[in-house]
Every structure is written in structure tokens, then in C-alpha cells.
Design an enzyme around this catalytic site. Structure first.
Site, PDB file in Angstrom:
ATOM      1  N   GLY A   1       0.855  -1.181   0.000  1.00  0.00           N
ATOM      2  CA  GLY A   1       0.000   0.000   0.000  1.00  0.00           C
ATOM      3  C   GLY A   1       0.882   1.219   0.000  1.00  0.00           C
ATOM      4  O   GLY A   1       1.853   1.292  -0.763  1.00  0.00           O
TER       5      GLY A   1
ATOM      6  N   SER B   1       5.751  -5.336  -1.243  1.00  0.00           N
ATOM      7  CA  SER B   1       5.656  -3.920  -1.616  1.00  0.00           C
ATOM      8  C   SER B   1       6.050  -3.035  -0.429  1.00  0.00           C
ATOM      9  O   SER B   1       7.192  -3.069   0.006  1.00  0.00           O
ATOM     10  CB  SER B   1       4.248  -3.623  -2.136  1.00  0.00           C
ATOM     11  N   ALA B   2       5.118  -2.265   0.124  1.00  0.00           N
ATOM     12  CA  ALA B   2       5.442  -1.420   1.279  1.00  0.00           C
ATOM     13  C   ALA B   2       5.966  -2.248   2.439  1.00  0.00           C
ATOM     14  O   ALA B   2       6.847  -1.809   3.188  1.00  0.00           O
ATOM     15  CB  ALA B   2       4.211  -0.629   1.711  1.00  0.00           C
TER      16      ALA B   2
ATOM     17  N   HIS C   1       8.925  -3.245  -6.836  1.00  0.00           N
ATOM     18  CA  HIS C   1       8.236  -2.814  -8.068  1.00  0.00           C
ATOM     19  C   HIS C   1       9.208  -2.170  -9.056  1.00  0.00           C
ATOM     20  O   HIS C   1       8.818  -1.311  -9.852  1.00  0.00           O
ATOM     21  CB  HIS C   1       7.112  -1.820  -7.765  1.00  0.00           C
TER      22      HIS C   1
ATOM     23  N   GLU D   1       8.764  -6.981 -10.088  1.00  0.00           N
ATOM     24  CA  GLU D   1       7.546  -7.681  -9.694  1.00  0.00           C
ATOM     25  C   GLU D   1       7.665  -9.156 -10.055  1.00  0.00           C
ATOM     26  O   GLU D   1       8.174  -9.513 -11.116  1.00  0.00           O
ATOM     27  CB  GLU D   1       6.331  -7.058 -10.379  1.00  0.00           C
TER      28      GLU D   1
END
Length: 240
Positions: free
Chosen positions: A92, A124-125, A161, A196
Site C-alpha cells: 500500500g 511492496s510497502a 516494483h 515484480e
């Protein structure tokens, strides 16, 4: 004790389903553990309950408990290992995630839990915060955390990413240019950029890139490729 962490670049790869490519890596990393203490604080436009449900649907083998639902989150983190749980942090907005962790006094407990070999999984985060700081996140700073310092599970910066794609006619800075801005000011600090569909695994004091795509190390003014499956353990002992 040594850290046992899985740092996934993303929750999706291409047009696949949520956590589809990540699921085998997650289950392999968990071993016999099936209870997840999920940190949903990177969510901004959706609710934490919705986020927990989304993860639970993608990982039907697991019992997913949202950290926001427990009475004492700090105690829950402190006792995750003895309760047979893995700490899992979803993607997020990285700034919102780290800001909430600081506001909830959870940064230090999570660091201690990981140092005590509580299994950790992030994407991700949730991977961004595994580095020394979040200064190489791709996210917009929608909120200001009290510090950019993160969990320092690994002694370098992360860029999940990662992409080197540049649309035709696009005149803004590329990802590479942004990352080299960081290394220009921090020439001795590496950035590990992962595409990714790939992840970093840290277990038994060994670090490796998993997945079928290469990654990159940005250091000073150099960009070096990382082959799929490469052993990156030397980065754990690097001073800088």
C-alpha cells in the site's frame, strides 16, 4: 537468533490473481506455520478489515488475524513467535504504513521480534520497510512519519516494483534516475531493486534473490545486475 524474512516485490505479477505468484514462496517460507498476524496499516483507500479479508481469501490455508483487531498490538507482536505466528505486512502506501507503526509504538517491538527469529513476510510497502529507511520507496508522501528510518532487517535500501520501462514521449525522471539521485547523496549505501514477481529471502544468515527475473544493485554511480537465484549474502556484512 537470526532473521527469517521474505521480502516480496509485489502482491501481483502481470494480470494474475492477488498473491498468486507469491503464494508458493509464502507457504514455503512459513514451513508448518499457518497463523498470520497481519499488519494492514499500508491501506489508505480501503478499510483494514477489507484488507485482512483479501489476504485471507488469497491464502486459504492460513488463519489471518488483523493486528488492528487485537486489544494490545505491542503484546501481540512480542508474543507472535511463542504463539506460533508469522508477522506479515502488506503493501500500500509506505509512508502511511511507517507513520502508523511509529504512532502505535510498534517499530521497536517488530525489530526485536524479527531479531528473535519470528518469521516475517512483507510485500511492496511491507518489503520497503525492511531496509534501513523508506527513502527509496516509489510512494507519494501522503503523510509524514516522525522518521524515515525503518526496520533495518537488511543493511541496505530496497526498491520493490522496480522497472526500467519508459513510455515513449515521457519526460519525467526514470526510476533509474531517481535511484541514482539517492546514491549520489549516499554513495556508500546500496539499493537492491527487485522486479515484480521476485523476492529476497533472508534465512540462516543467507540472502538470495528468488524468482525468474533479474534484479539490480545501485551503488554510487553504478548499476549492477543480479541474476535470478543469486547469493547476496555479502551485502549483509557490507559496511557503508
Amino acid at each position: 537468533m537470526t532473521a527469517h524474512a521474505l521480502m516480496l516485490s509485489s502482491s501481483r505479477q502481470g494480470d494474475e490473481a492477488y498473491l498468486e505468484h507469491a503464494r508458493p514462496h509464502i507457504l514455503a517460507h512459513l514451513g508448518n506455520i499457518r497463523d498470520l498476524l497481519f499488519v494492514p496499516y499500508a491501506a489508505v483507500t480501503g478499510t483494514y478489515d477489507e484488507y485482512v479479508n483479501k489476504v485471507a481469501e488469497a491464502l486459504p490455508e492460513c488463519n489471518v488475524t488483523g493486528l488492528h483487531t487485537v486489544e494490545d498490538p505491542v503484546s501481540a507482536i512480542n508474543h507472535a513467535k511463542e504463539n506460533g505466528q508469522s508477522i506479515v505486512v502488506g503493501g500500500g502506501n509506505t509512508f502511511h504504513l511507517l507513520s502508523t507503526l511509529y504512532a502505535s509504538a510498534l517499530v521497536v517491538p517488530i525489530k526485536h521480534a524479527i531479531a528473535d527469529a519470528t518469521p516475517y513476510i512483507g510485500w511492496s510497502a511491507g518489503s520497503n520497510i525492511c531496509g534501513q529507511s523508506i527513502r527509496t520507496t516509489n510512494d507519494m508522501p501522503i503523510i509524514e512519519p516522525p522518521s524515515f528510518e525503518a526496520l533495518s532487517i537488511v543493511p541496505f535500501q530496497l526498491n520493490p516494483h522496480y522497472t526500467d520501462y519508459q513510455p515513449e514521449g515521457f519526460n519525467g525522471e526514470t526510476r533509474d534516475q531517481r535511484l541514482f539521485e539517492f546514491t549520489a547523496l549516499n554513495p556508500t549505501t546500496p539499493i537492491v531493486a527487485i522486479r515484480e514477481g521476485t523476492a529476497l529471502t533472508l534465512t540462516d544468515d543467507k540472502l538470495a534473490l528468488v524468482g525468474e527475473k533479474e534484479g539490480y544493485i545501485f551503488l554510487g554511480n553504478e548499476k549492477s545486475p543480479i541474476a535470478p537465484g543469486a547469493d547476496l549474502t555479502e551485502l549483509l556484512n557490507r559496511e557503508g
